[in-house]
Write a protein that holds these residues in place. Structure first.
Motif, PDB file in Angstrom:
ATOM      1  N   ARG A  68       0.832  -1.210   0.000  1.00  0.00           N
ATOM      2  CA  ARG A  68       0.000   0.000   0.000  1.00  0.00           C
ATOM      3  C   ARG A  68       0.862   1.254   0.000  1.00  0.00           C
ATOM      4  NH1 ARG A  68      -3.713  -2.863   3.424  1.00  0.00           N
ATOM      5  NH2 ARG A  68      -2.688  -2.058   5.295  1.00  0.00           N
ATOM      6  N   VAL A  69       1.909   1.229   0.817  1.00  0.00           N
ATOM      7  CA  VAL A  69       2.816   2.382   0.867  1.00  0.00           C
ATOM      8  C   VAL A  69       3.523   2.561  -0.476  1.00  0.00           C
ATOM      9  CG1 VAL A  69       4.934   3.267   1.925  1.00  0.00           C
ATOM     10  CG2 VAL A  69       3.153   2.268   3.346  1.00  0.00           C
ATOM     11  N   ALA A  70       3.964   1.455  -1.083  1.00  0.00           N
ATOM     12  CA  ALA A  70       4.670   1.535  -2.365  1.00  0.00           C
ATOM     13  C   ALA A  70       3.774   2.114  -3.460  1.00  0.00           C
ATOM     14  CB  ALA A  70       5.161   0.138  -2.767  1.00  0.00           C
ATOM     15  N   PHE A  71       2.531   1.642  -3.537  1.00  0.00           N
ATOM     16  CA  PHE A  71       1.621   2.145  -4.572  1.00  0.00           C
ATOM     17  C   PHE A  71       1.208   3.590  -4.302  1.00  0.00           C
ATOM     18  CE2 PHE A  71       0.639  -2.472  -5.366  1.00  0.00           C
ATOM     19  CZ  PHE A  71       1.154  -2.484  -6.654  1.00  0.00           C
ATOM     20  N   LEU A  72       1.090   3.968  -3.034  1.00  0.00           N
ATOM     21  CA  LEU A  72       0.708   5.332  -2.701  1.00  0.00           C
ATOM     22  C   LEU A  72       1.794   6.317  -3.120  1.00  0.00           C
ATOM     23  CD1 LEU A  72      -1.305   7.246  -1.392  1.00  0.00           C
ATOM     24  CD2 LEU A  72      -0.220   6.786   0.820  1.00  0.00           C
ATOM     25  N   SER A  73       3.057   5.967  -2.873  1.00  0.00           N
ATOM     26  CA  SER A  73       4.145   6.856  -3.269  1.00  0.00           C
ATOM     27  C   SER A  73       4.188   7.015  -4.787  1.00  0.00           C
ATOM     28  CB  SER A  73       5.484   6.316  -2.756  1.00  0.00           C
ATOM     29  OG  SER A  73       5.753   5.031  -3.293  1.00  0.00           O
ATOM     30  N   SER A  74       3.936   5.940  -5.540  1.00  0.00           N
ATOM     31  CA  SER A  74       3.910   6.022  -7.003  1.00  0.00           C
ATOM     32  C   SER A  74       2.741   6.875  -7.478  1.00  0.00           C
ATOM     33  CB  SER A  74       3.807   4.629  -7.617  1.00  0.00           C
ATOM     34  OG  SER A  74       4.934   3.849  -7.278  1.00  0.00           O
TER      35      SER A  74
ATOM     36  N   GLN B  11       9.754   4.181  -8.359  1.00  0.00           N
ATOM     37  CA  GLN B  11       9.518   2.744  -8.464  1.00  0.00           C
ATOM     38  C   GLN B  11      10.513   1.955  -7.609  1.00  0.00           C
ATOM     39  OE1 GLN B  11       9.794   1.918 -12.631  1.00  0.00           O
ATOM     40  NE2 GLN B  11       7.940   3.053 -13.155  1.00  0.00           N
ATOM     41  N   HIS B  12      11.748   2.480  -7.516  1.00  0.00           N
ATOM     42  CA  HIS B  12      12.785   1.788  -6.755  1.00  0.00           C
ATOM     43  C   HIS B  12      12.883   2.303  -5.325  1.00  0.00           C
ATOM     44  CE1 HIS B  12      13.630   0.127 -10.556  1.00  0.00           C
ATOM     45  NE2 HIS B  12      14.432   1.068 -11.014  1.00  0.00           N
ATOM     46  N   TYR B  13      12.047   3.268  -4.959  1.00  0.00           N
ATOM     47  CA  TYR B  13      12.072   3.776  -3.586  1.00  0.00           C
ATOM     48  C   TYR B  13      11.698   2.669  -2.595  1.00  0.00           C
ATOM     49  CZ  TYR B  13      11.575   7.163   0.190  1.00  0.00           C
ATOM     50  OH  TYR B  13      11.735   7.864   1.353  1.00  0.00           O
ATOM     51  N   HIS B  14      10.843   1.776  -3.056  1.00  0.00           N
ATOM     52  CA  HIS B  14      10.484   0.625  -2.225  1.00  0.00           C
ATOM     53  C   HIS B  14      11.699  -0.267  -1.971  1.00  0.00           C
ATOM     54  CE1 HIS B  14       8.135  -2.589  -0.502  1.00  0.00           C
ATOM     55  NE2 HIS B  14       8.575  -3.431  -1.423  1.00  0.00           N
TER      56      HIS B  14
END
Length: 559
Positions: free
Chosen positions: A238-244, A302-305
């Motif tokens: 959820r956090v990964a998709f929210l940042s994107s 995309q790579h922040y995760h």
């Protein structure tokens, strides 16, 4: 050391490949600018200047060359990043394995095998994306947008300003959204470690669970742990998709604003600043560059995760690596390795003075004022269960650091043989399990040791004999048979000192007789044999006896 400092330490070791990956990505960004310029110029010449297509053969070939070079440098960037990540994983895993070896069983007593294997596999592998993609992309996401902004500024400073004003918002909101991602990833790794340990424990105890009819309860526990891991994984996603989503929103708004400005400027509705000088070439050039201005930032998002995942893994790996190893000096206690005296068994001595042994969660378990074991001597340490016999043996073996005192071992060889209870047998043949005691042992040595320990007594009835695979922890053997295999392993050991922890525990009379005979054999070869046990049968073979009482080791003179 913080997780960021730990990652920075690994990054310095692969600085070369990471710089190469960033350089290739930067060159690819320069080719993108050149590609946009060629396309805008060709459209300008064909549409506005109405030049024939024949005049554009060379520019078209140059455009094709630029387009063809882009995937080449993209591949080089990817290859350099993957190479750096592979080196980091190999280096970290090798270093951790050496550290785990130094920690020994005492240093890892509070960790399950599943947790440890998860750290050495899953958590080390979690560093891959950070080094292969995120670190090079950090450099690319600064240089390439800056180059595009400078190019756009030379054409129209208003359009370039729209891009520059929107750019800081993207990393700002990425940081705000991803602020808790590191903790979420750490919790996810912890849940995975617990699940791995739980699953391994259930598999090891499957026989016991079936005998007591608790297999369904065990399965429910694993299902519950799996569900917890699923929930934690979904939080991370959820956090990964929210940042994107945040990045895509601001990038789309900025590109739309630039497109509106250029469109109205070309139509003549805006007459402020450089808008009156906009041409099809400059407007199209800027429009083609606008999405590319945000593309490196998109890729970084995309790579922040990968960064958050690596930080979570780094925290746990650093905790494991920071555990004090059992080599060298430990506080006020000292473990001394004697000089290599050379020669065969029959020389050397072990001297202990003013020793204090502590265990985590238990405090002081035993004090030793004086203890010695000479070559060829059989020394028995007695005491009820829980008085610290095993802890003392672990300290002598160098697997548990002494809190105070001195251990002076002066034997012709620094190796120490160990026979614990229950003994550990690997998922290998009986022959291989015996050979673990001495990898250089000849076939005849293995057979002789098997005869002395009574192993041949039951292997002669097996179809494959010594080549029979015993399964993990000797699953296919009885307790007595496992002890005999471990005893044979001790007999072929080249160590001048052998430590036996409860060697006759829960054994039948026949196997016990083999153990007693083996102890005499080891001593007759000139080895020092130190035994911890509360079995009265071992008193008959002891040359000297000690007893642990009230946390203190004392020698038994007469009894």
């Amino acid at each position: 050391m913080t997780p960021k400092e730990w990652l920075a330490r690994q990054r310095r070791e692969v600085a070369g490949p990471l710089r190469l990956a960033a350089l290739c990505g930067t060159i690819e960004g320069g080719l993108i600018i050149a590609q946009a310029g060629f396309i805008a110029w060709l459209v300008q010449q064909v549409v506005m200047n109405e030049r024939p297509l024949v005049d554009f053969v060379i520019p078209a070939l140059l455009l094709i060359g630029v387009v063809s070079l882009r995937p080449v440098f993209a591949s080089l960037r990817s290859a350099a990043g993957i190479s750096a990540a592979a080196r980091v994983r190999a280096t970290v895993r090798r270093r951790l394995l050496h550290h785990v070896e130094a920690l020994g069983p005492a240093g890892l007593a509070d960790m399950s095998g599943g947790q440890l294997s998860s750290q050495l596999t899953d958590q080390v592998d979690a560093l891959d994306g950070y080094f292969a993609r995120y670190v090079p992309q950090m450099t690319i996401s600064v240089i390439v947008p800056a180059a595009i902004a400078v190019t756009a500024y030379t054409l129209d400073w208003i359009a370039a300003s729209f891009l520059l004003l929107s750019a800081p918002l993207i990393p700002l909101f990425m940081a705000l959204v991803g602020m808790g991602a590191e903790r979420l990833n750490r919790d996810q790794f912890l849940a995975l470690g617990r699940l791995s340990g739980q699953f391994l424990d259930r598999v090891r105890g499957l026989t016991t669970l079936r005998l007591f009819g608790r297999t369904e309860d065990a399965a429910e526990g694993i299902v519950s742990g799996s569900d917890e891991y699923r929930q934690r994984s979904m939080r991370v996603l959820r956090v990964a998709f929210l940042s994107s989503a945040v990045l895509e929103f601001f990038a789309s708004v900025a590109i739309a604003v630039v497109a509106i400005y250029i469109g109205f400027g070309l139509l003549g509705y805006i007459e402020y600043g450089p808008s009156t000088q906009l041409t099809l070439f400059s407007g199209l050039f800027i429009l083609l560059l606008a999405p590319e201005f945000f593309q490196p930032l998109r890729t970084l998002a995309q790579h922040y995760h990968d960064r958050a995942t690596a930080l979570g893994a780094a925290e746990l790996l650093n905790e494991l690596e920071s555990r004090p190893a059992t080599e060298g000096n430990f506080g006020t206690g000292t473990l001394l390795e004697g000089e290599n005296l050379g020669g065969n068994f029959g020389t050397g001595t072990l001297q202990i003075s003013k020793l204090r042994v502590d265990r985590v969660g238990r405090g002081t378990v035993v004090h030793v004022d004086s203890f010695s074991a000479d070559a060829g001597e059989r020394v028995l340490i007695e005491g009820p269960s829980g008085t610290g016999k095993t802890s003392l043996l672990l300290t002598i073996a160098g697997l548990l650091p002494p809190a105070e005192g001195r251990i002076d071992s002066r034997f012709p060889d620094r190796r120490i043989g160990w026979l614990g209870s229950p003994p550990f047998l690997a998922n290998a043949s009986i022959r291989a399990n015996i050979r673990f005691g001495n990898p250089e042992a000849s076939e005849q040595m293995i057979v002789d040791a098997a005869h002395q320990a009574g192993v041949m007594e039951f292997t002669e009835r097996l179809e494959l004999g010594l080549n029979t695979t015993v399964g993990e922890r000797g699953l296919s053997l009885s307790g007595g048979q496992s002890q005999r295999v471990a005893l044979a392993r001790a007999l072929i050991s080249p160590a001048p000192m052998i430590l036996l922890d409860e060697p006759t525990n829960a054994l039948d009379a026949t196997t016990e007789a083999y153990v007693l005979k083996a102890i005499n054999t080891l001593a007759s070869e000139g080895r020092a044999v130190v035994i911890s046990s509360h079995d009265a049968a071992l008193r008959t073979v002891a040359d000297r006896r000690y007893r642990i009482s009230d946390q203190r080791l004392e020698m038994i003179v007469d009894e």
